[in-house]
Design an enzyme around this catalytic site. Structure first.
Site, short mmCIF file in Angstrom:
data_model
loop_
_atom_site.label_atom_id
_atom_site.label_comp_id
_atom_site.label_asym_id
_atom_site.label_seq_id
_atom_site.Cartn_x
_atom_site.Cartn_y
_atom_site.Cartn_z
N ARG A 1 0.71 -1.11 -0.25
CA ARG A 1 -0.04 -0.02 -0.13
C ARG A 1 1.02 1.34 -0.01
O ARG A 1 1.76 1.56 0.72
CB ARG A 1 -0.83 0.08 1.23
CG ARG A 1 -1.60 1.33 1.34
CD ARG A 1 -2.90 1.63 0.65
NE ARG A 1 -3.55 2.58 0.69
CZ ARG A 1 -4.55 3.18 1.13
NH1 ARG A 1 -5.19 2.14 1.98
NH2 ARG A 1 -5.16 4.36 1.39
N ARG B 1 -5.28 1.79 -4.80
CA ARG B 1 -4.55 1.18 -3.86
C ARG B 1 -4.61 -0.30 -3.96
O ARG B 1 -5.52 -0.91 -4.58
CB ARG B 1 -5.26 1.34 -2.46
CG ARG B 1 -6.75 1.30 -2.51
CD ARG B 1 -7.47 2.08 -1.48
NE ARG B 1 -7.58 3.48 -2.02
CZ ARG B 1 -8.22 4.43 -1.58
NH1 ARG B 1 -9.02 4.26 -0.70
NH2 ARG B 1 -8.25 5.70 -2.10
N ASP C 1 -7.00 -1.50 1.20
CA ASP C 1 -7.27 -0.63 2.03
C ASP C 1 -8.14 -1.38 2.96
O ASP C 1 -9.21 -2.05 2.62
CB ASP C 1 -8.07 0.38 1.04
CG ASP C 1 -8.71 1.59 1.96
OD1 ASP C 1 -7.98 1.87 3.02
OD2 ASP C 1 -9.66 2.05 1.74
N ASP D 1 -10.19 -0.48 6.32
CA ASP D 1 -10.61 0.56 7.20
C ASP D 1 -11.54 -0.02 8.36
O ASP D 1 -12.46 -0.91 8.22
CB ASP D 1 -11.53 1.47 6.36
CG ASP D 1 -11.29 2.36 5.51
OD1 ASP D 1 -9.95 2.84 5.64
OD2 ASP D 1 -11.90 2.71 4.22
#
Length: 163
Positions: free
Chosen positions: A86, A95, A98, A100
């Site tokens: 990343r 990307r 990712d 989150d």
């Protein structure tokens, strides 16, 4: 002293390289985080970039139980992203991976590094649809109506992904 486990939800996405493989590998990597167990995962979804650039994304959401604090879990997620190559050359850049942190129990946290619940989780089809797979009570019909204009496709599992 060990902490009691907390249920957390992690959104996964990638749109560079072998995005599907990257998301599947990240789901496995979540299970290797110390004190963490994956208790559920959504189907994979293909979505057009939303407030981002590049090719389509592959997205999913995982439900985990973890004994880590929210900041320590964020560190572990970022380590998995870094292992996947990343880079962050600019905001919303394409990307390789990712991750989150969407929810960490019922915690509310507001810091420069981490906001919980994730501040934009209700604005994104690529979060809401997979989240509904693993936590259907959290996603309302109104949430799905709000993101109806965002293209999203549930992907059938490949032979390698079937149990």
């Amino acid at each position: 002293m060990l902490r009691d486990p907390v249920t957390a939800y992690v959104a996964l996405g990638a749109n560079l390289g072998q995005a599907r493989s990257a998301v599947l590998h990240a789901l496995q990597a979540l299970a290797s985080i110390s004190g963490t167990k994956v208790t559920g995962r959504s189907a994979l979804y293909r979505t057009a970039p939303y407030e981002a650039q590049g090719p389509d994304f592959i997205n999913a959401v995982a439900c985990i139980d973890t004994c880590l604090t929210a900041p320590d879990l964020l560190d572990a997620l970022q380590a998995i992203e870094n292992q996947a190559g990343r880079l962050r050359p600019y905001v919303n850049a394409p990307r390789s991976l990712d991750l989150d942190l969407l929810f960490y129990g019922d915690a509310q946290m507001y810091s420069p590094r981490l906001t919980l619940p994730h501040p934009r989780w209700r604005e994104r089809a690529f979060v809401l649809y997979p989240l509904a797979d693993v936590w259907p009570q959290r996603v309302s019909p109104q949430d799905l109506v709000r993101v109806a204009a965002q293209a999203i496709e549930r992907l059938p599992p490949t032979d390698q992904e079937l149990p």
